[in-house]
Design a protein around this motif. Structure first.
Motif, PDB file in Angstrom:
ATOM      1  N   ALA A 166      -3.950   7.139  -1.913  1.00 33.01           N
ATOM      2  CA  ALA A 166      -3.189   5.887  -1.791  1.00 33.01           C
ATOM      3  C   ALA A 166      -3.524   4.967  -2.956  1.00 33.01           C
TER       4      ALA A 166
ATOM      5  N   PRO B 161      -6.684   3.168   2.438  1.00 30.74           N
ATOM      6  CA  PRO B 161      -5.915   2.554   3.530  1.00 30.74           C
ATOM      7  C   PRO B 161      -6.662   2.582   4.851  1.00 30.74           C
TER       8      PRO B 161
ATOM      9  N   THR C 120       0.854  -1.183   0.000  1.00 26.57           N
ATOM     10  CA  THR C 120       0.000   0.000   0.000  1.00 26.57           C
ATOM     11  C   THR C 120       0.889   1.232   0.000  1.00 26.57           C
TER      12      THR C 120
ATOM     13  N   ARG D 199       6.156   9.287  -0.792  1.00 28.83           N
ATOM     14  CA  ARG D 199       5.348   8.076  -0.944  1.00 28.83           C
ATOM     15  C   ARG D 199       5.807   7.077   0.098  1.00 28.83           C
TER      16      ARG D 199
ATOM     17  N   TYR E  47      -1.537  14.331   3.568  1.00 24.37           N
ATOM     18  CA  TYR E  47      -2.007  13.135   2.873  1.00 24.37           C
ATOM     19  C   TYR E  47      -2.877  13.496   1.678  1.00 24.37           C
TER      20      TYR E  47
ATOM     21  N   LEU F 190       1.088   5.193   0.231  1.00 21.56           N
ATOM     22  CA  LEU F 190       0.365   6.381   0.666  1.00 21.56           C
ATOM     23  C   LEU F 190       1.144   7.615   0.226  1.00 21.56           C
TER      24      LEU F 190
ATOM     25  N   ARG G 171      -2.641   4.536   7.785  1.00 15.77           N
ATOM     26  CA  ARG G 171      -2.511   5.998   7.758  1.00 15.77           C
ATOM     27  C   ARG G 171      -1.629   6.478   8.911  1.00 15.77           C
TER      28      ARG G 171
END
Length: 288
Positions: free
Chosen positions: A186, A213, A174, A243, A183, A176, A218
């Motif tokens: 994702a 996510p 994953t 990332r 943020y 993000l 997170r």
């Protein structure tokens, strides 16, 4: 505010892999003119751009010293040369682990170290300096691992030894994505080990998809960025992009696999169109 943004790639992929196709238009809406250049193009005046954005410099691993010297000569580079030097050597994972971040267990093997006692379970060897999964291997056999390690060490590499995260086979990684420390979105990445390089020979073709996510993923991503900022003595907002690649461990809890601050694909094609606007706003923030 208006200005010029120079996106930096490499000669094999002078305009990247197409991931940023919507970003120039989003920047144009804010008054920015965008163009591309290879980092080692000596005809380009990188100092003339208001901001120089590292995007697809995927040949740096074989020329890291030269690449780092170039980054230090570009005053408006994003992310900054200090960040690039730290993040292009995956030994940073050990630093983040020492800082309390939940990282995939990582053993560093120096070029002159003897082969360690191999884990009983499946494991991965990868060079500390590398991009696009090149030089990464997955092993259960000690003899094959020793040969792979010897080859990497002969080329002067420090090597990372990590247990293979079996969740990657079913869930993938994953990724993000953060812009200006905030943020954005994702996406998931399917397992890449054993897959073929693209025609440029610089990266393994990935199977990507949008993902939402969990709160635990997170939170770990936020922790990783906070720890990074503290280690580098900067604010999170000074990172134009980041990332954070996470995987689920055997207990289901997330662990940090890699933190990409130099040239990662950012998954614009795997998320909502407003992501390009969020990126453009982060570029403007850097100049402010």
């Amino acid at each position: 505010m208006s200005g010029s943004a120079l996106f930096v790639a490499c000669s094999a992929l002078p305009e990247g892999d197409g991931d940023e196709h919507a970003v120039p238009d989003a920047l144009a809406d804010l008054g920015f003119k965008t163009r591309w250049a290879a980092w080692d193009d000596t005809t380009v005046d990188f100092g003339a751009a208001d901001i120089v954005v590292l995007r697809a410099t995927w040949d740096y691993a074989e020329r890291r010293d030269e690449f780092l010297s170039w980054t230090e000569a570009v005053p408006t580079l994003a992310n900054a040369a200090q960040v690039v030097r730290w993040n292009t050597d995956k030994s940073y994972l050990a630093e983040l682990g020492d800082a309390g971040v939940a990282v995939v267990p990582t053993t560093l093997i120096a070029p002159d170290d003897q082969a360690p006692r191999w884990p009983k379970a499946e494991f991965v060897l990868k060079p500390a300096v590398g991009a696009g999964s090149r030089g990464t291997g997955r092993f259960t056999d000690g003899d094959a691992a020793a040969a792979h390690l010897a080859g990497l060490q002969a080329d002067g590499h420090t090597v990372l030894l990590q247990p293979y995260q079996s969740s990657v086979d079913s869930e993938g990684e994953t990724a993000l994505v953060f812009f200006g420390g905030v943020y954005s979105h994702a996406f998931s990445k399917a397992a890449m080990l054993g897959r073929e390089l693209d025609e440029s020979g610089l990266y393994v073709t990935e199977k990507l998809a949008p993902v939402q996510p969990t709160a635990a993923f997170r939170a770990l991503a936020e922790d990783a960025l906070d720890a990074t900022a503290a280690l580098l003595g900067i604010l999170r907002a000074e990172l134009l992009y980041a990332r954070v690649d996470l995987v689920a461990g055997p207990d289901g809890r997330p662990s940090l696999l890699e933190l990409e601050l130099v040239e990662p694909s950012l998954g614009f094609r795997q998320t909502d169109p407003a992501a390009a606007w969020r990126f453009a706003s982060a570029v403007r923030q850097q100049l402010a």
